[in-house]
Design an enzyme around this catalytic site. Sequence first.
Site, PDB file in Angstrom:
ATOM      1  N   HIS A  71       0.839  -1.201   0.000  1.00 59.72           N
ATOM      2  CA  HIS A  71       0.000   0.000   0.000  1.00 59.72           C
ATOM      3  C   HIS A  71       0.871   1.247   0.000  1.00 59.72           C
ATOM      4  O   HIS A  71       2.097   1.159   0.104  1.00 59.72           O
ATOM      5  CB  HIS A  71      -0.985  -0.003   1.176  1.00 59.72           C
ATOM      6  CG  HIS A  71      -0.334   0.042   2.531  1.00 59.72           C
ATOM      7  ND1 HIS A  71       0.268  -1.052   3.101  1.00 59.72           N
ATOM      8  CD2 HIS A  71      -0.173   1.053   3.411  1.00 59.72           C
ATOM      9  CE1 HIS A  71       0.746  -0.726   4.269  1.00 59.72           C
ATOM     10  NE2 HIS A  71       0.511   0.553   4.496  1.00 59.72           N
ATOM     11  N   ASP A  75       6.098   3.991   5.107  1.00 58.92           N
ATOM     12  CA  ASP A  75       6.845   2.904   5.765  1.00 58.92           C
ATOM     13  C   ASP A  75       6.802   1.622   4.918  1.00 58.92           C
ATOM     14  O   ASP A  75       7.363   0.599   5.303  1.00 58.92           O
ATOM     15  CB  ASP A  75       6.352   2.660   7.199  1.00 58.92           C
ATOM     16  CG  ASP A  75       4.883   2.295   7.271  1.00 58.92           C
ATOM     17  OD1 ASP A  75       4.087   2.847   6.480  1.00 58.92           O
ATOM     18  OD2 ASP A  75       4.517   1.451   8.119  1.00 58.92           O
ATOM     19  N   HIS A 140      -7.455  -0.349   5.359  1.00 58.90           N
ATOM     20  CA  HIS A 140      -6.373   0.288   6.100  1.00 58.90           C
ATOM     21  C   HIS A 140      -6.634   1.780   6.012  1.00 58.90           C
ATOM     22  O   HIS A 140      -7.659   2.193   5.458  1.00 58.90           O
ATOM     23  CB  HIS A 140      -5.039  -0.130   5.451  1.00 58.90           C
ATOM     24  CG  HIS A 140      -3.824   0.381   6.158  1.00 58.90           C
ATOM     25  ND1 HIS A 140      -3.710   0.389   7.517  1.00 58.90           N
ATOM     26  CD2 HIS A 140      -2.651   0.899   5.677  1.00 58.90           C
ATOM     27  CE1 HIS A 140      -2.521   0.885   7.839  1.00 58.90           C
ATOM     28  NE2 HIS A 140      -1.872   1.210   6.749  1.00 58.90           N
ATOM     29  N   ASP A 194       0.623  -8.121  10.579  1.00 58.78           N
ATOM     30  CA  ASP A 194       0.868  -6.794  11.169  1.00 58.78           C
ATOM     31  C   ASP A 194       0.621  -6.793  12.682  1.00 58.78           C
ATOM     32  O   ASP A 194      -0.459  -7.143  13.147  1.00 58.78           O
ATOM     33  CB  ASP A 194      -0.097  -5.821  10.464  1.00 58.78           C
ATOM     34  CG  ASP A 194      -0.125  -4.423  11.066  1.00 58.78           C
ATOM     35  OD1 ASP A 194       0.804  -4.058  11.812  1.00 58.78           O
ATOM     36  OD2 ASP A 194      -1.097  -3.681  10.758  1.00 58.78           O
ATOM     37  N   HIS A 363      -9.620  10.792  14.894  1.00 54.82           N
ATOM     38  CA  HIS A 363      -8.773   9.834  14.189  1.00 54.82           C
ATOM     39  C   HIS A 363      -9.042   8.432  14.734  1.00 54.82           C
ATOM     40  O   HIS A 363      -9.302   8.267  15.902  1.00 54.82           O
ATOM     41  CB  HIS A 363      -7.294  10.183  14.396  1.00 54.82           C
ATOM     42  CG  HIS A 363      -6.360   9.225  13.699  1.00 54.82           C
ATOM     43  ND1 HIS A 363      -6.231   9.198  12.332  1.00 54.82           N
ATOM     44  CD2 HIS A 363      -5.561   8.249  14.191  1.00 54.82           C
ATOM     45  CE1 HIS A 363      -5.368   8.244  12.004  1.00 54.82           C
ATOM     46  NE2 HIS A 363      -4.953   7.656  13.109  1.00 54.82           N
ATOM     47  N   GLY A 366      -5.576   2.635  11.695  1.00 50.51           N
ATOM     48  CA  GLY A 366      -5.753   1.830  10.483  1.00 50.51           C
ATOM     49  C   GLY A 366      -5.289   0.398  10.680  1.00 50.51           C
ATOM     50  O   GLY A 366      -5.248  -0.366   9.711  1.00 50.51           O
ATOM     51  N   HIS A 367      -4.931   0.059  11.906  1.00 53.13           N
ATOM     52  CA  HIS A 367      -4.377  -1.280  12.160  1.00 53.13           C
ATOM     53  C   HIS A 367      -5.310  -2.111  13.038  1.00 53.13           C
ATOM     54  O   HIS A 367      -5.999  -1.582  13.908  1.00 53.13           O
ATOM     55  CB  HIS A 367      -3.020  -1.161  12.861  1.00 53.13           C
ATOM     56  CG  HIS A 367      -2.003  -0.412  12.059  1.00 53.13           C
ATOM     57  ND1 HIS A 367      -1.153  -1.041  11.181  1.00 53.13           N
ATOM     58  CD2 HIS A 367      -1.705   0.915  11.994  1.00 53.13           C
ATOM     59  CE1 HIS A 367      -0.362  -0.129  10.618  1.00 53.13           C
ATOM     60  NE2 HIS A 367      -0.691   1.057  11.092  1.00 53.13           N
ATOM     61  N   ASP A 442      20.672  11.267   4.462  1.00 50.43           N
ATOM     62  CA  ASP A 442      20.977  12.584   4.998  1.00 50.43           C
ATOM     63  C   ASP A 442      21.100  13.520   3.805  1.00 50.43           C
ATOM     64  O   ASP A 442      22.060  13.446   3.066  1.00 50.43           O
ATOM     65  CB  ASP A 442      22.310  12.421   5.747  1.00 50.43           C
ATOM     66  CG  ASP A 442      22.972  13.740   6.079  1.00 50.43           C
ATOM     67  OD1 ASP A 442      22.323  14.777   5.884  1.00 50.43           O
ATOM     68  OD2 ASP A 442      24.124  13.716   6.522  1.00 50.43           O
TER      69      ASP A 442
HETATM   70 ZN   LIG Z   1       2.846   0.177   7.903  1.00 53.04          ZN
HETATM   71 ZN   LIG Z   2       0.137   1.546   6.412  1.00 60.76          ZN
END
Ligand SMILES: [Zn+2]
Ligand SMILES: [Zn+2]
Length: 547
Positions: A71, A75, A140, A194, A363, A366-367, A442
């Site tokens: 997705h 991350d 999600h 997850d 909020h 999403g998990h 960096d």
């Molecule tokens: Zn994630």
């Molecule tokens: Zn995610």
Amino acid sequence: MKEKKLRIIPLGGLGEVGKNMTVYEYGGEILVVDAGMMFPDNDMIGIDYIIPDFEYIKQRADKVRGIVITHGHEDHTGAIGHLLESVDAPVYATPLTLGMIGAKLNRRGFDHKTAKLQTLKAGETVQIGPFKVHAFHVCHSVPDGIGLGIESPAGLVVHTGDYKFDHTPVDNWPTDYAKLAEFQRRGVLALLADSTNAERAGWTPSERVVDDALDKVFREAKGRIIIASFASLISRMQQVGNAALKHQRKLAFAGTSMIDNAKIARKLGYLNLPDDLIISLEEANNMRASDVTVMCTGSQGEPTSILGKISTGTHRLLDVKTGDTIVLSSHPIPGNEENVYRTINRLFERGANVIYEAIAPVHVSGHASQEEMKLLMHLTQPQFFIPIHGELRQLHQHALLAQQIGIPEKNIAVILNGQSVEFSDGKMRLGERIPAAYVYVDGAGVGDVSKDVMHDREVLSEEGVMVINLIMDKFTGKPSREPEIISRGFIAYRDAEDLMAGLRTRVIDTATRANGNIQKDIEQAVSNYLYKETQRRPMIFVNVVKN
Ligand SMILES: [Zn+2]
Ligand SMILES: [Zn+2]
């Protein structure tokens, strides 16, 4: 002959939140799932972000048959540009995720036309080397997310990506339960799931609860409404757009990544907002405050984001006015709390009314929470279980849940990045450890910041620096005059007459006696002396000139 076993190597996301990346390898051929990045801790000075160490993949670049991205979150996508610099393999993702990846590659100046971006829709199956990959839809906090059923001769592995079981998602597209049940009928060798919310009891609330909270905000706000969220939270854009429509306000997006994502999502039909609802920031500034909604980035208190700039009064177009209502529609990522609360305080100080997760349900996560995790295990009935995506404590909690529902402890592998796991003949065993350190990015440099450099920056910022210039007589080998001592961030000169006098004496004594490396000796002597007197060790530079 190549050994016929399935090897799974997590290169990121285990023992941490972020930079998810997993290698699936069978008969020497490789499938990569996700290529994410992670935001640095506050004490990693000057680091923009961190990506996984994928040296293992680089070494076998010609064996990589494909990269699947589950997705559009950073991350899971943030390292894709870096990966594509060393691996020329097709990238598979759903239409929205591909759109977001393309925009991201463009922003990095990467010519993504040379990247082989392939659409893999939820419900479709694609052969990638020895792997038959079945994509199934998951809910999600970004639309069009998928989990994967990864079939190889060793068996079927289910890899969830990020997911939740929302029965009333904003896009009315629930997780594909039927597919999960179908996997079970075929027999699931292993489940990789997850673990982000493994400590949370119960169910994660539906995205719908945010609608009511937003409605209340829109009903009560008198002035402008500014809503900060993640640039990838398309469902939140839909919800805010719906509320704006209902309350006869216009909506402006602010922040390059947010504007890009909204454009892509609208074009592909994942975000349904009428054209006349959307205005530019310039237009918003010429309208009555009560007609305006702005959606921007910066819900994590990042100083360079739109909200960060608004909070310090440094944004070119947006300034906080008394009467503004500012909503932080997100949950602080662990480690960002300090920044987030500092931003909230500044916004209050500038006259805004600030609404955030702690005071209103603006909020939801999403998990999946614990009950959803257990349901997933029941639906798939895996023989083996590997918790992924989470800090070690979350991985452990997830493993305990698996035991509760009857998966034997010996069939559960709580592992960290770099620990490979091998499957053959229906058995699981731990394989070799592969290096999986942090790679710091960096500015434009990748990986040229070492642990030593990080340490130096930390010392510099916390303890300051001291520069000692010393001129030695090349004939006598003794200092020819008093050393020059410059101190920054350590101690002000005038506050420390005695300390400086003692320091000069030490420098001259050491220089006079030294017969090896004068610089090193002086550095050591000064450092020890300062530590004895002040319990601090600044960074010390010694220049010795002989003339
Ligand atoms: Zn994630
Ligand atoms: Zn995610």
